[in-house]
Design a protein around this motif. Structure first.
Motif, PDB file in Angstrom:
ATOM      1  N   THR A  30       7.655  -1.336   2.769  1.00 61.30           N
ATOM      2  CA  THR A  30       7.234  -2.688   2.381  1.00 61.30           C
ATOM      3  C   THR A  30       5.830  -2.716   1.795  1.00 61.30           C
ATOM      4  OG1 THR A  30       6.506  -3.137   4.644  1.00 61.30           O
ATOM      5  CG2 THR A  30       8.750  -3.841   4.050  1.00 61.30           C
ATOM      6  N   ALA A  31       5.103  -1.625   1.921  1.00 57.60           N
ATOM      7  CA  ALA A  31       3.782  -1.543   1.294  1.00 57.60           C
ATOM      8  C   ALA A  31       3.974  -1.368  -0.211  1.00 57.60           C
ATOM      9  CB  ALA A  31       3.006  -0.362   1.868  1.00 57.60           C
ATOM     10  N   PRO A  32       3.027  -1.832  -1.011  1.00 58.25           N
ATOM     11  CA  PRO A  32       3.157  -1.655  -2.464  1.00 58.25           C
ATOM     12  C   PRO A  32       3.477  -0.204  -2.800  1.00 58.25           C
ATOM     13  CG  PRO A  32       1.281  -3.060  -1.972  1.00 58.25           C
ATOM     14  CD  PRO A  32       1.787  -2.533  -0.656  1.00 58.25           C
ATOM     15  N   ASN A  33       4.536   0.004  -3.616  1.00 59.25           N
ATOM     16  CA  ASN A  33       5.018   1.356  -3.858  1.00 59.25           C
ATOM     17  C   ASN A  33       5.484   1.560  -5.292  1.00 59.25           C
ATOM     18  OD1 ASN A  33       5.651   3.988  -2.873  1.00 59.25           O
ATOM     19  ND2 ASN A  33       7.803   3.418  -2.735  1.00 59.25           N
ATOM     20  N   PRO A  90       3.240  -1.778 -11.332  1.00 56.84           N
ATOM     21  CA  PRO A  90       3.934  -3.035 -11.050  1.00 56.84           C
ATOM     22  C   PRO A  90       3.982  -3.995 -12.237  1.00 56.84           C
ATOM     23  CG  PRO A  90       1.920  -2.863  -9.761  1.00 56.84           C
ATOM     24  CD  PRO A  90       2.117  -1.559 -10.447  1.00 56.84           C
ATOM     25  N   TYR A 128       7.427  -5.404 -13.884  1.00 55.80           N
ATOM     26  CA  TYR A 128       7.709  -6.829 -14.054  1.00 55.80           C
ATOM     27  C   TYR A 128       8.054  -7.139 -15.507  1.00 55.80           C
ATOM     28  CZ  TYR A 128       7.370 -11.869 -13.723  1.00 55.80           C
ATOM     29  OH  TYR A 128       7.659 -13.207 -13.784  1.00 55.80           O
TER      30      TYR A 128
END
Length: 68
Positions: free
Chosen positions: A11-14, A18, A22
């Motif tokens: 759940t940590a940014p991975n 990003p 998107y």
């Protein structure tokens, strides 16, 4: 046969980039109607769920998404 370590949901940014992810996701929806966009998202969820492959991890993902 050795047992695999229990997988856990990350759940940590991975995501490496990003903003690029998107942008690519938005581009994938370009030109789609609302119904087509929903169908695309449903297919994408199934493809990614298959990639994950672990029902316990997927259940963690369901719970995490419900909390959002």
């Amino acid at each position: 046969m050795p047992q695999a370590a229990a997988a856990q949901l990350t759940t940590a940014p991975n995501i490496e980039a990003p903003d690029d992810f998107y942008e690519a996701l938005i581009e994938a929806h370009q030109g789609l109607s609302t119904d087509q966009s929903h169908a695309f998202n449903a297919r994408l969820v199934l493809v990614l769920a298959n990639h994950i492959g672990s029902l316990p991890v997927l259940r963690e993902a369901f719970a995490a998404a419900a909390r959002q």
